[in-house]
Motif scaffolding. Structure first.
Motif, short mmCIF file in Angstrom:
data_model
loop_
_atom_site.label_atom_id
_atom_site.label_comp_id
_atom_site.label_asym_id
_atom_site.label_seq_id
_atom_site.Cartn_x
_atom_site.Cartn_y
_atom_site.Cartn_z
N PHE A 170 5.59 7.10 47.14
CA PHE A 170 6.67 6.28 46.47
C PHE A 170 8.11 6.84 46.43
O PHE A 170 9.19 5.94 46.56
N SER A 171 8.05 8.21 46.89
CA SER A 171 9.53 8.70 47.05
C SER A 171 10.21 8.04 47.97
O SER A 171 11.57 7.96 48.16
N ARG A 172 9.59 7.48 49.01
CA ARG A 172 10.22 6.82 50.31
C ARG A 172 10.87 5.45 50.06
O ARG A 172 11.90 5.16 50.61
N TYR A 173 10.36 5.06 48.86
CA TYR A 173 11.07 3.69 48.27
C TYR A 173 12.41 3.94 47.48
O TYR A 173 13.10 3.00 47.07
N LEU A 174 12.55 5.23 47.19
CA LEU A 174 13.81 5.57 46.35
C LEU A 174 14.95 5.22 47.26
O LEU A 174 14.75 5.77 48.58
N SER A 175 16.03 5.40 46.72
CA SER A 175 17.36 5.31 47.66
C SER A 175 17.27 6.61 48.31
O SER A 175 18.08 6.78 49.68
N THR A 176 16.98 7.87 47.92
CA THR A 176 17.17 8.84 48.45
C THR A 176 15.94 9.32 49.41
O THR A 176 15.78 10.56 49.69
N GLY A 177 15.05 8.33 49.75
CA GLY A 177 13.89 8.42 50.50
C GLY A 177 14.31 9.02 51.94
O GLY A 177 15.27 8.83 52.40
N GLY A 178 13.69 10.28 52.41
CA GLY A 178 14.17 11.14 53.69
C GLY A 178 14.99 12.15 53.04
O GLY A 178 14.97 13.30 53.91
N ILE A 179 15.42 12.40 51.84
CA ILE A 179 16.50 13.30 51.54
C ILE A 179 15.47 14.24 50.64
O ILE A 179 14.83 13.85 49.89
N PRO A 180 15.53 15.70 50.94
CA PRO A 180 14.47 16.59 50.15
C PRO A 180 15.16 16.41 48.65
O PRO A 180 16.47 16.27 48.55
N ASP A 181 14.26 16.81 47.90
CA ASP A 181 14.52 16.71 46.25
C ASP A 181 15.32 17.82 46.10
O ASP A 181 15.39 18.86 46.95
N PRO A 182 16.38 17.86 45.26
CA PRO A 182 17.52 18.97 45.04
C PRO A 182 16.56 20.29 44.63
O PRO A 182 15.86 20.23 43.82
N ASP A 183 16.94 21.33 44.91
CA ASP A 183 16.46 22.62 44.77
C ASP A 183 17.25 23.22 43.54
O ASP A 183 16.66 23.80 42.82
N ILE A 194 20.94 15.39 31.57
CA ILE A 194 20.80 14.98 32.87
C ILE A 194 21.77 13.62 33.14
O ILE A 194 21.96 13.06 34.14
N SER A 195 21.92 12.91 31.95
CA SER A 195 22.82 11.74 31.95
C SER A 195 22.23 10.58 33.20
O SER A 195 23.13 10.15 33.77
N ASN A 196 21.05 10.37 33.00
CA ASN A 196 20.48 9.38 33.70
C ASN A 196 20.54 9.58 35.37
O ASN A 196 21.13 8.77 36.20
N TYR A 197 20.71 11.04 35.73
CA TYR A 197 20.68 11.19 37.20
C TYR A 197 19.66 11.06 37.76
O TYR A 197 18.86 10.05 37.77
N LEU A 198 19.43 12.22 38.82
CA LEU A 198 18.28 11.99 39.50
C LEU A 198 16.89 12.39 38.83
O LEU A 198 16.30 13.53 38.85
N CYS A 202 14.52 15.45 40.10
CA CYS A 202 14.66 16.60 39.61
C CYS A 202 13.37 17.39 39.15
O CYS A 202 13.63 18.34 38.47
N ALA A 203 12.28 16.80 39.38
CA ALA A 203 10.94 17.13 38.83
C ALA A 203 10.99 18.68 38.78
O ALA A 203 10.33 19.42 37.96
N TYR A 204 11.35 19.28 39.89
CA TYR A 204 11.10 20.73 40.34
C TYR A 204 12.67 21.48 40.46
O TYR A 204 12.15 22.75 41.25
N SER A 205 13.49 20.88 40.23
CA SER A 205 14.69 21.51 40.58
C SER A 205 14.95 22.47 39.71
O SER A 205 14.84 22.30 38.58
N GLU A 206 15.81 23.59 40.01
CA GLU A 206 16.32 24.69 39.16
C GLU A 206 17.76 24.00 38.62
O GLU A 206 18.35 23.43 39.25
#
Ligand code: IPE
Ligand code: IPE
Ligand code: MG
Length: 240
Positions: A170-183, A194-198, A202-206
């Motif tokens: 499913f992640s590949r359909y997001l606009s960020t497909g191919g970009i690793p999730d933010p650490d 979070i103001s409707n950001y990622l 952001c599931a496991y972002s610090e």
């Protein structure tokens, strides 16, 4: 653990507090946005120095379209100016420039400028600089779901693939497909939201919140966030 493994691959920043920074100085909000561009430059340089591979910046949210028209116009003008000014730096420093968001809401001249800048820097790999423009997390998830549904409707044989799809698929359909999730996600200006950001990414972002206003967030503040990140213990739900 090696020192290098403590450097996040992807740092993302919710750049907030430009208006308050200007107000503190008795100036128009616009001056805060202008100084904010200097912080973008400083953090980009520092990200390269530290070996960060992706720096993403929340520059304008879908909700920000509801600001007064003259502020929206001046912000968009500033984007074009910054892109034109920074292109030689991107080329010199090997920076790939990427814009993500609901670009159908941007005007044609800005879209043309973005396409040109993205095209001319597409081959660089030193740093990926991702600008989220006219972006919201819900928009991203919704556009992904719509695309997926339309694809499946057009090709019934794809139904099984949809049934079998996992979160990575499913992640590949997001606009960020191919970009690793933010650490690491940094938010400036003391707001704790979070103001409707990622939202998905952001599931496991610090998370790192600082009271510093964005125009005051330069290399030293960026380094402080990286130092804090290096102390975090990321467990992903497991027991260590
Ligand atoms: C962040 O600063 C820039 C954008 C959201 C475009 P703000 O303009 O939100 O500044 P404050 O939060 O009003 O101080
Ligand atoms: C978040 O800042 C959006 C960006 C930094 C582009 P806002 O200033 O729009 O967020 P709220 O309204 O305080 O939540
Ligand atoms: Mg704000």
């Amino acid at each position: 653990m090696e020192e290098n493994s403590k450097i996040p691959v992807h740092v993302s920043i919710i750049m907030d507090g430009n208006g308050r920074w200007a107000k503190e100085r008795g100036k128009e909000r616009f001056y805060g946005h202008v100084e904010g561009v200097e912080s973008v430059r400083a953090c980009t340089e520092e990200a390269i120095r530290k070996g960060v591979k992706y720096l993403s910046l929340f520059a304008f949210s879908e909700e920000n379209w509801n600001r007064p028209e003259d502020e929206v116009r001046s912000l968009m003008g500033l984007m074009v100016k910054a892109m034109v000014n920074e292109l030689p730096t991107f080329q010199k420093n090997g920076i790939k420039f990427i814009v993500l968001g609901n670009r159908s809401r941007l005007d044609d001249s800005l879209n043309a400028e973005i396409d040109e800048c993205m095209g001319l820097t597409a081959g660089y790999t030193n740093l990926n600089l991702v600008i989220f423009l006219s972006y919201s997390g819900r928009w991203d998830i919704l556009q992904a779901a719509k695309r997926l549904a339309l694809e499946a409707a057009a090709d019934p044989s794809a139904a099984q693939a949809v049934r079998d799809m996992d979160a990575g698929g499913f992640s590949r359909y997001l606009s960020t497909g191919g970009i690793p999730d933010p650490d690491l996600i940094i938010r400036t200006s003391g707001e704790l939201r979070i103001s409707n950001y990622l939202l998905w990414q952001c599931a496991y972002s610090e998370m790192y919140f600082t009271d510093t206003l964005w125009p005051d967030f330069k290399a030293a503040e960026f380094d402080a966030a990286l130092a804090e990140y290096a102390k975090r213990d990321r467990r992903y739900g497991k027991v260590k």
